[in-house]
Design a protein around this motif. Structure first.
Motif, short mmCIF file in Angstrom:
data_model
loop_
_atom_site.label_atom_id
_atom_site.label_comp_id
_atom_site.label_asym_id
_atom_site.label_seq_id
_atom_site.Cartn_x
_atom_site.Cartn_y
_atom_site.Cartn_z
N GLY A 88 -35.67 55.81 62.30
CA GLY A 88 -34.73 55.37 63.31
C GLY A 88 -34.66 56.34 64.46
O GLY A 88 -34.80 57.54 64.29
N VAL A 89 -34.45 55.81 65.67
CA VAL A 89 -34.36 56.64 66.87
C VAL A 89 -33.06 56.31 67.61
O VAL A 89 -32.69 55.15 67.75
CB VAL A 89 -35.56 56.40 67.81
N ILE A 90 -32.37 57.35 68.05
CA ILE A 90 -31.10 57.17 68.77
C ILE A 90 -31.36 56.64 70.17
O ILE A 90 -32.17 57.20 70.91
CB ILE A 90 -30.33 58.51 68.85
N SER A 91 -30.67 55.57 70.53
CA SER A 91 -30.76 55.02 71.88
C SER A 91 -29.75 55.70 72.79
O SER A 91 -30.11 56.21 73.87
CB SER A 91 -30.52 53.51 71.86
N THR A 92 -28.50 55.73 72.38
CA THR A 92 -27.42 56.37 73.14
C THR A 92 -26.40 56.91 72.16
O THR A 92 -26.21 56.34 71.09
CB THR A 92 -26.71 55.35 74.07
N CYS A 93 -25.72 57.97 72.52
CA CYS A 93 -24.62 58.47 71.68
C CYS A 93 -23.44 58.81 72.57
O CYS A 93 -23.59 59.02 73.78
CB CYS A 93 -25.06 59.69 70.87
N ASN A 94 -22.26 58.85 71.97
CA ASN A 94 -21.08 59.18 72.77
C ASN A 94 -20.93 60.69 72.90
O ASN A 94 -21.68 61.48 72.31
CB ASN A 94 -19.82 58.52 72.19
N TYR A 95 -19.91 61.11 73.66
CA TYR A 95 -19.76 62.54 73.95
C TYR A 95 -19.33 63.33 72.71
O TYR A 95 -19.66 64.51 72.57
CB TYR A 95 -18.79 62.74 75.11
N ALA A 96 -18.62 62.67 71.81
CA ALA A 96 -18.23 63.34 70.57
C ALA A 96 -19.46 63.72 69.76
O ALA A 96 -19.51 64.79 69.14
CB ALA A 96 -17.30 62.43 69.75
N ALA A 97 -20.47 62.85 69.77
CA ALA A 97 -21.71 63.15 69.04
C ALA A 97 -22.53 64.22 69.76
O ALA A 97 -23.18 65.06 69.12
CB ALA A 97 -22.53 61.87 68.88
N ARG A 98 -22.47 64.22 71.08
CA ARG A 98 -23.26 65.18 71.85
C ARG A 98 -22.79 66.62 71.60
O ARG A 98 -23.57 67.56 71.74
CB ARG A 98 -23.19 64.85 73.34
N LYS A 99 -21.53 66.78 71.24
CA LYS A 99 -21.02 68.12 70.94
C LYS A 99 -21.74 68.75 69.76
O LYS A 99 -21.77 69.97 69.60
CB LYS A 99 -19.51 68.06 70.67
N PHE A 100 -22.33 67.91 68.90
CA PHE A 100 -23.06 68.40 67.73
C PHE A 100 -24.55 68.59 68.04
O PHE A 100 -25.32 68.98 67.17
CB PHE A 100 -22.90 67.43 66.56
N GLY A 101 -24.96 68.27 69.26
CA GLY A 101 -26.37 68.38 69.62
C GLY A 101 -27.15 67.10 69.51
O GLY A 101 -28.36 67.06 69.74
N VAL A 102 -26.47 66.00 69.16
CA VAL A 102 -27.12 64.70 69.09
C VAL A 102 -27.43 64.24 70.51
O VAL A 102 -26.64 64.42 71.43
CB VAL A 102 -26.23 63.67 68.37
N ARG A 103 -28.60 63.61 70.69
CA ARG A 103 -28.99 63.14 72.02
C ARG A 103 -29.89 61.91 71.91
O ARG A 103 -30.39 61.59 70.83
CB ARG A 103 -29.72 64.24 72.79
N SER A 104 -30.07 61.25 73.03
CA SER A 104 -30.95 60.07 73.07
C SER A 104 -32.38 60.48 72.70
O SER A 104 -32.82 61.59 72.98
CB SER A 104 -30.94 59.46 74.47
N ALA A 105 -33.09 59.53 72.08
CA ALA A 105 -34.50 59.69 71.68
C ALA A 105 -34.68 60.60 70.47
O ALA A 105 -35.80 60.81 70.02
CB ALA A 105 -35.36 60.17 72.84
N MET A 106 -33.60 61.13 69.93
CA MET A 106 -33.68 61.93 68.70
C MET A 106 -33.79 61.00 67.50
O MET A 106 -33.25 59.89 67.50
CB MET A 106 -32.43 62.80 68.60
N SER A 107 -34.48 61.44 66.47
CA SER A 107 -34.54 60.62 65.26
C SER A 107 -33.17 60.59 64.59
O SER A 107 -32.41 61.55 64.64
CB SER A 107 -35.58 61.19 64.28
N SER A 108 -32.87 59.46 63.96
CA SER A 108 -31.60 59.34 63.25
C SER A 108 -31.48 60.38 62.14
O SER A 108 -30.40 60.91 61.88
CB SER A 108 -31.46 57.93 62.66
N TYR A 109 -32.61 60.66 61.51
CA TYR A 109 -32.63 61.63 60.43
C TYR A 109 -32.15 63.00 60.93
O TYR A 109 -31.30 63.65 60.32
CB TYR A 109 -34.04 61.71 59.86
N GLN A 110 -32.70 63.41 62.07
CA GLN A 110 -32.32 64.70 62.63
C GLN A 110 -30.88 64.68 63.12
O GLN A 110 -30.13 65.66 62.96
CB GLN A 110 -33.26 65.07 63.80
N ALA A 111 -30.46 63.55 63.71
CA ALA A 111 -29.09 63.43 64.21
C ALA A 111 -28.07 63.56 63.08
O ALA A 111 -27.04 64.22 63.23
CB ALA A 111 -28.91 62.10 64.93
N LEU A 112 -28.37 62.97 61.95
CA LEU A 112 -27.46 63.03 60.81
C LEU A 112 -27.43 64.42 60.19
O LEU A 112 -26.44 64.83 59.59
CB LEU A 112 -27.84 61.99 59.76
#
Length: 358
Positions: free
Chosen positions: A40-64
């Motif tokens: 899975g690949v992240i399309s967009t994330c909200n600002y709450a998620a970005r505080k953890f380093g999550v960003r667009s085009a990142m794999s879902s595995y890495q985001a989690l």
């Protein structure tokens, strides 16, 4: 005459629509588009998620891994398109010169707009207020006399803010502007510029222009203009599609040419379907194969062609695979570059007329 250009950029658009429609998501870190597995690949994330380093085009595995409490939301493209149409209709109240860049951003030339005393600053505020009142979503805006600075400015006071660069501000603003902020300067180009000791626009202003042109060719001319606060491009509401492509992220990494050959025919057929839907009267000028490896690095290889050849896609795939150096392949894509509409239209053979068994 000095132009007045506004760049509107919706704030975390897909995620914002989801939070609006599902209030229970409001206070949670969410991401749109990614499945919970490695593919899975992240399309967009909200600002709450970005505080953890999550960003667009990142794999879902890495985001989690970065944010275990991340809520993954499947995308609803039909809703995003409907809301985007609403937003475009708001733009049309202020100008006919609108250049959409995507569902969630656009340039608007308000030079001749008489509303709000002709003030681009006040017009941008009014557009953002209309968007919020009618859709419940926030937008950020950049205001400047030229396009690339308006786009840069819209990112300087996010979310739900705006930034204005007046003609008088340009010389001072440009001097300290990092080159990596200029649209078109990606990671590789930024590294190449840095190796030459070029980090800011002022550095480019003081660098011998002939050396810059020798190092970067046509883009060197663009870079010289931007570094000196020049952007003659007008707002274009007749954007011409330049390419058509399809790609697929594989369920598991593959490693061999034979495995790739099993994936390619379906991709080529889907590409042909897309061309017939959106560009059947256009000729082509190149074919392209893209591979993304399991370390998320990617490569593309292309060949000039004035008609679609299945054999060319297979040849490009084989050449691209030599760059894997043992890495697994997680994504395969094929595309064509479309000829200019002003050129003589070329008859492209439908893929269905060609032998898919290479």
């Amino acid at each position: 005459m000095t132009r007045k250009i506004i760049h509107i950029d919706m704030d975390c658009y897909f995620a914002a629509v989801e939070m609006r429609d599902f209030p229970e998501l409001q206070d949670k870190p969410i991401a749109v588009g990614g499945r919970s597995d490695r593919r899975g690949v992240i399309s967009t994330c909200n600002y709450a998620a970005r505080k953890f380093g999550v960003r667009s085009a990142m794999s879902s595995y890495q985001a989690l891994k970065l944010c275990p409490q991340l809520v993954l939301v499947p995308g609803r493209m039909h809703v995003y398109k409907t809301v985007s149409t609403q937003i475009q209709q708001i733009f049309q109240r202020y100008s006919d010169l609108i250049e959409p860049l995507s569902l969630d951003e656009a340039f608007i030339d308000v030079t001749d707009c008489q509303q709000h005393h002709g003030s681009a600053t006040l017009i941008a505020q009014a557009i953002r207020a209309d968007i919020y009142n009618e859709t419940g979503l926030t937008a950020s805006a950049g205001v400047a006399p030229i396009k690339f600075l308006a786009k840069i400015a819209s990112d300087l006071n996010k979310p739900n803010g705006q930034y204005v660069i007046t003609p008088e501000d340009i010389p001072t603003f440009i001097k300290t502007l990092p080159l990596k902020k200029i649209p078109g300067v990606g990671k590789v180009t930024a590294e190449k510029l840095s190796a030459l000791g070029l980090e800011t626009c002022e550095d480019v202003q003081q660098y011998p222009s002939h050396k810059l042109l020798a190092a970067f060719g046509k883009f060197g001319s663009v870079l010289l203009e931007r570094a000196n606060g020049i952007d003659p491009r007008e707002i274009s509401n007749n954007r011409v599609r330049k390419s058509v492509g399809v790609e697929t992220t594989l369920a598991k990494d593959i490693f061999t040419l034979a495995q790739c050959h099993q994936v390619l025919p379906q991709l080529i057929q889907e590409l042909d379907n897309r061309i017939n839907r959106s560009a059947k009267d256009r000729g082509i000028h190149k074919q392209v194969v893209k591979l993304k490896f399991n370390d998320f690095k990617q490569t593309t290889i292309e060949q000039r062609s004035d008609e679609i050849s299945v054999n060319v896609f297979y040849q490009l795939l084989e050449q691209a695979l030599t760059r894997s150096h043992g890495r697994g392949i997680r994504l395969i894509g094929v595309s064509v570059g479309l000829a200019e509409q002003s050129e003589k239209k070329l008859q492209t053979k439908s893929v269905t007329q060609l032998d898919l068994q290479f």
